[in-house]
Design an enzyme around this catalytic site. Structure first.
Site, mmCIF file in Angstrom:
data_model
loop_
_atom_site.group_PDB
_atom_site.id
_atom_site.type_symbol
_atom_site.label_atom_id
_atom_site.label_comp_id
_atom_site.label_asym_id
_atom_site.label_seq_id
_atom_site.Cartn_x
_atom_site.Cartn_y
_atom_site.Cartn_z
ATOM 1 C CD GLU A 20 -25.862 72.362 91.719
ATOM 2 O OE1 GLU A 20 -25.137 72.658 90.795
ATOM 3 O OE2 GLU A 20 -25.560 71.543 92.394
ATOM 4 C CB THR A 22 -24.999 80.178 93.098
ATOM 5 O OG1 THR A 22 -23.995 79.166 92.949
ATOM 6 C CG2 THR A 22 -25.904 79.923 94.119
ATOM 7 N N GLY A 111 -24.262 62.580 80.847
ATOM 8 C CA GLY A 111 -25.658 63.080 80.953
ATOM 9 C C GLY A 111 -25.936 62.770 82.531
ATOM 10 N N GLY A 113 -25.021 64.725 84.962
ATOM 11 C CA GLY A 113 -24.598 66.072 85.800
ATOM 12 C C GLY A 113 -23.168 66.296 86.132
ATOM 13 C CB SER A 115 -18.812 68.889 84.233
ATOM 14 O OG SER A 115 -19.458 69.808 84.794
ATOM 15 C CG ASP A 161 -20.518 72.443 84.532
ATOM 16 O OD1 ASP A 161 -20.908 72.510 85.885
ATOM 17 O OD2 ASP A 161 -21.269 72.512 83.772
HETATM 18 C C1 GLA Z 1 -25.045 73.248 84.926
HETATM 19 C C2 GLA Z 1 -24.206 74.298 84.382
HETATM 20 C C3 GLA Z 1 -23.573 75.269 85.281
HETATM 21 C C4 GLA Z 1 -24.487 75.566 86.590
HETATM 22 C C5 GLA Z 1 -25.137 74.396 87.300
HETATM 23 C C6 GLA Z 1 -26.173 74.401 88.073
HETATM 24 O O1 GLA Z 1 -24.206 72.287 85.302
HETATM 25 O O2 GLA Z 1 -23.340 73.848 83.203
HETATM 26 O O3 GLA Z 1 -22.862 76.244 84.960
HETATM 27 O O4 GLA Z 1 -25.313 76.478 86.242
HETATM 28 O O5 GLA Z 1 -25.895 73.670 85.703
HETATM 29 O O6 GLA Z 1 -25.462 74.808 89.361
#
Ligand code: GLA
Length: 379
Positions: A20, A22, A111, A113, A115, A161
């Site tokens: 995460e 990274t 919303g 997380g 994607s 994502d």
């Molecule tokens: C979001 C961003 C990704 C990534 C994550 C954290 O999902 O879209 O690119 O940086 O946060 O790991």
């Protein structure tokens, strides 16, 4: 005017198993595409207008791709930017971007997380190309969609994502080196179940601490480069350099860097654990990742910490962690497949969302990446 038959493209959401914050530090990530998806049923037209309806809400929009041809003139600050932005980025990459009449549906929550934005971009990319592959290969498509989000929508996300949504493989996670862009599938142990528990705290990357974290990582890398000139990004930082920098770097920046450096190791440790069918070792990496996101990266919130604690205490759970950008969203839980139903029931009983509701908890399975749907009944 419609110019061809009706088609359906689908684009899955993703869960990042580990790695995460990274991606924008040139590090490693281990996401998987999941069996929750956005579907776009469409008919291509011979003009440059996209007429879209969201089946769930009935909302209708008309997007004139020529009027909205560039980020400067085309941005509206709402979800239609994902569509216009993807058309712009495809054309910039030399791909096609024609109009269509379409309906968006699916079961991918927004919303949380997972994607949903990248899924919308990828689905649109395929529809804008009439259902053919929008660019030469999946990496080019993922990079174009990331560019749409960075430069048109204005969210400075990394490649995680769009990569996961484009490259998903059934029954496998995906290891990506975000510097070289080398990647490979990593089979998931048959005895493992991955569960997703929604905290009920909504998140949005825009305006969250996400942009600030990116800047802090850049500042940390710059500070470390002053000590060790070979450092370009946090990917280049070794544990030894971190230790030497302890008194020379701002305390907060030092913690940000420590999260990224240790998280990269945890990604590789998780891959080794999966390949050895060692679920306890993978679970330890999940838990350490969450602690690092919470304590070093300050990217968690109390409700999510509580959800992780509740899940981790249940029999059959090896580990749990916040997944995605943070500041709310969902938790991914690594459990024994044989215990999955009991674990789901245990989380529902043990955690209430901030508004007092039972959380949404489900088992997710690794699925294929975005493309034309071939389900029976669709043409
Ligand atoms: C979001 C961003 C990704 C990534 C994550 C954290 O999902 O879209 O690119 O940086 O946060 O790991």
């Amino acid at each position: 005017m419609p110019s061809s038959g009706q088609r359906v493209v689908r684009a899955p959401g993703r869960v990042n198993l580990i790695g995460e914050h990274t991606d924008y530090n040139d590090g490693f990530v281990l996401p998987m595409a999941i069996d929750l998806e956005t579907r776009l049923e469409f008919t291509s037209t011979d003009d440059r207008v996209v007429d879209l309806v969201r089946t769930e809400t009935g909302e209708r929009v008309r997007i004139d791709l020529d009027e909205r041809a560039t980020p400067e003139t085309g941005r509206r600050g709402d979800w239609t930017d994902y569509v216009a932005g993807t058309a712009w980025a495809l054309r910039e990459a030399g791909g096609p971007a024609g109009g269509f009449i379409g309906a968006i549906s699916g079961n991918l929550p927004l919303g949380q997380g997972l994607s949903s934005s990248a899924a919308l971009e990828l689905a649109c990319a395929w529809a804008l190309s009439g259902g053919e592959s929008p660019l030469a290969d999946r990496l080019a498509i993922a990079l174009a969609c990331q560019r749409a989000e960075n430069e048109f929508v204005g969210v400075p996300c990394g490649i995680l994502d769009q990569f996961a949504v484009a490259f998903g493989v059934r029954d496998a996670a995906l290891l990506l080196d975000c510097r070289s862009l080398e990647h490979r599938p990593v089979a998931l142990p048959a005895a493992a179940a991955l569960l997703l528990a929604e905290s009920g705290v909504m998140r949005e990357l825009r305006g969250s601490g996400y942009e600030q974290r990116r800047r802090e990582c850049e500042a940390a890398a710059a500070g470390l480069a002053a000590i060790e000139p070979s450092v370009r990004t946090l990917r280049d930082v070794t544990p030894d350099l971190l230790e030497r920098a302890r008194d020379r770097l701002d305390e907060r920046l030092h913690r940000r860097a420590r999260h990224v450096v240790t998280e990269n190791d945890r990604v590789l440790a998780t891959v080794r654990a999966f390949e050895a069918d060692d679920l306890p070792a993978a679970g330890r990496a999940f838990l350490a990742s969450h602690a690092s996101l919470r304590d070093d990266f300050d990217a968690s919130v109390p409700a999510v910490d509580r959800l992780v604690e509740v899940a981790a205490a249940i029999h059959g759970v090896h580990g749990a962690r916040l997944t995605g950008g943070g500041f709310g969203g969902a938790v991914v839980v690594l459990a024994d497949a044989a215990a999955a139903d009991a674990v789901i029931a245990g989380i529902r009983a043990g955690y209430a969302t901030p508004s007092g509701h039972e959380p949404v908890v489900r088992r997710v399975r690794a699925s294929d990446g975005a493309g034309l749907a071939t389900a029976p009944g669709w043409t």
